[in-house]
Design a protein around this motif. Sequence first.
Motif, short mmCIF file in Angstrom:
data_model
loop_
_atom_site.label_atom_id
_atom_site.label_comp_id
_atom_site.label_asym_id
_atom_site.label_seq_id
_atom_site.Cartn_x
_atom_site.Cartn_y
_atom_site.Cartn_z
N VAL A 24 54.26 45.74 -55.91
CA VAL A 24 53.56 44.33 -55.87
C VAL A 24 53.54 43.95 -54.49
CG1 VAL A 24 54.71 44.18 -58.26
CG2 VAL A 24 56.00 43.36 -56.10
N PRO A 25 52.90 42.94 -54.38
CA PRO A 25 52.57 42.43 -53.02
C PRO A 25 54.14 41.88 -52.46
CG PRO A 25 50.96 41.49 -54.40
CD PRO A 25 51.85 42.11 -55.26
N ALA A 26 54.39 42.38 -51.39
CA ALA A 26 55.58 41.90 -50.40
C ALA A 26 56.10 40.48 -50.48
CB ALA A 26 55.73 42.83 -49.20
N PHE A 27 54.75 39.88 -50.15
CA PHE A 27 54.92 38.28 -49.98
C PHE A 27 54.09 37.67 -51.20
CE2 PHE A 27 55.18 40.35 -45.94
CZ PHE A 27 56.57 39.88 -45.82
N LYS A 28 54.87 37.10 -52.38
CA LYS A 28 54.08 36.88 -53.49
C LYS A 28 53.20 35.46 -53.21
CE LYS A 28 58.03 34.09 -55.34
NZ LYS A 28 58.89 34.22 -56.56
N ASN A 29 53.68 34.53 -52.30
CA ASN A 29 52.98 33.24 -52.01
C ASN A 29 51.70 33.65 -50.87
OD1 ASN A 29 54.42 31.93 -54.01
ND2 ASN A 29 55.99 31.55 -52.72
N ALA A 30 51.63 34.66 -50.33
CA ALA A 30 51.07 34.79 -49.21
C ALA A 30 49.42 35.21 -49.75
CB ALA A 30 51.06 35.95 -48.44
N ARG A 31 48.44 34.78 -48.75
CA ARG A 31 46.91 35.29 -48.84
C ARG A 31 46.82 36.21 -47.87
NH1 ARG A 31 43.26 30.10 -49.56
NH2 ARG A 31 43.90 29.77 -47.55
N TYR A 32 46.36 37.26 -48.31
CA TYR A 32 46.12 38.41 -47.30
C TYR A 32 44.48 38.44 -47.09
CZ TYR A 32 50.66 39.87 -48.88
OH TYR A 32 52.12 40.09 -49.00
N TRP A 33 44.22 38.49 -45.59
CA TRP A 33 42.67 38.53 -45.42
C TRP A 33 42.61 39.95 -44.59
CZ3 TRP A 33 39.77 34.35 -46.02
CH2 TRP A 33 40.37 33.16 -46.41
N SER A 34 41.36 40.28 -45.15
CA SER A 34 40.84 41.56 -44.42
C SER A 34 39.27 41.30 -44.43
CB SER A 34 40.78 42.93 -45.34
OG SER A 34 40.57 43.97 -44.47
N ASN A 35 38.47 42.39 -44.26
CA ASN A 35 36.84 42.25 -44.31
C ASN A 35 36.39 43.33 -45.14
OD1 ASN A 35 35.65 44.47 -42.51
ND2 ASN A 35 37.43 43.48 -41.29
N PRO A 60 47.79 46.44 -54.33
CA PRO A 60 48.46 45.46 -55.09
C PRO A 60 48.13 44.18 -54.78
CG PRO A 60 50.16 47.19 -54.69
CD PRO A 60 48.80 47.48 -53.87
N ILE A 61 47.73 43.93 -53.35
CA ILE A 61 47.38 42.66 -52.87
C ILE A 61 45.84 42.25 -53.56
CG2 ILE A 61 48.57 42.73 -50.73
CD1 ILE A 61 46.23 43.09 -49.36
N GLN A 62 45.01 43.04 -53.85
CA GLN A 62 43.89 42.97 -54.41
C GLN A 62 44.06 42.86 -55.75
OE1 GLN A 62 40.76 46.09 -54.64
NE2 GLN A 62 39.32 44.72 -54.42
N GLN A 63 44.69 43.36 -56.47
CA GLN A 63 45.16 43.39 -57.94
C GLN A 63 45.48 42.19 -58.31
OE1 GLN A 63 47.22 47.02 -58.32
NE2 GLN A 63 45.54 48.06 -58.56
N SER A 64 46.59 41.56 -57.39
CA SER A 64 47.10 40.25 -57.61
C SER A 64 46.23 39.12 -57.45
CB SER A 64 48.41 40.07 -56.65
OG SER A 64 47.89 39.94 -55.31
N GLY A 65 45.43 39.24 -56.79
CA GLY A 65 44.18 38.17 -56.64
C GLY A 65 44.53 37.52 -55.32
N GLN A 66 45.53 38.07 -54.43
CA GLN A 66 45.68 37.59 -53.07
C GLN A 66 45.00 37.91 -52.08
OE1 GLN A 66 50.02 38.49 -54.53
NE2 GLN A 66 50.38 37.16 -52.62
#
Length: 183
Positions: A24-35, A60-66
């Motif tokens: 699962v994402p390590a930070f559940k409230n974060a938004r992760y940015w890439s390109n 997991p960060i993509q699957q979580s919607g973050q």
Amino acid sequence: MYSSPTCISTTAAAVSRREGNTFVPAFKNARYWSNARHWQWATQPNDREKASFLKENILPIQQSGQLEFVTSKEGIAFTDDISIRFVDGHTDAMMLPQIKYKDQTIVYMADLLPSAAHIPIPYVMAYDTRPLLTLDEKKSFLQEALDKKYILYFEHDPINECGVLQQTEKGIRLGEAFPLSAL
């Protein structure tokens, strides 16, 4: 501007943790940015980079919607105080955040200059995918960083966390080094 923590990711870093048999994402409230270009590079790695881009770390960060994407356009303003520089020599479309803080610019060097020891132009990493491009990117960036007095944040340097550059008889080198907390 943002109501939850934000992480600008170059996607190779571990941004997930094991929870039972899943990640699962390590930070559940974060938004992760890439390109999009770098995300594709990371999720469909070549044989050489499969060990760096572990799907259990990043999917997991993509699957979580973050996960969110920035446009792969040089110097794009991410916020009023953060812009993004893109480099392609290490991996495709790697992002270098440039942060304005107290009338200074701090540049997170990622793997373009992972340590102060990598400052000399010919010193590139053996695992850069396009080392000659890295040379050109470093040459251009180092002159700009020297001229504009950027503070460089070295992600992988165990001794020099941050530093500024100076011109020497051997070329551009590390001048003063200091911890990030000194800012």
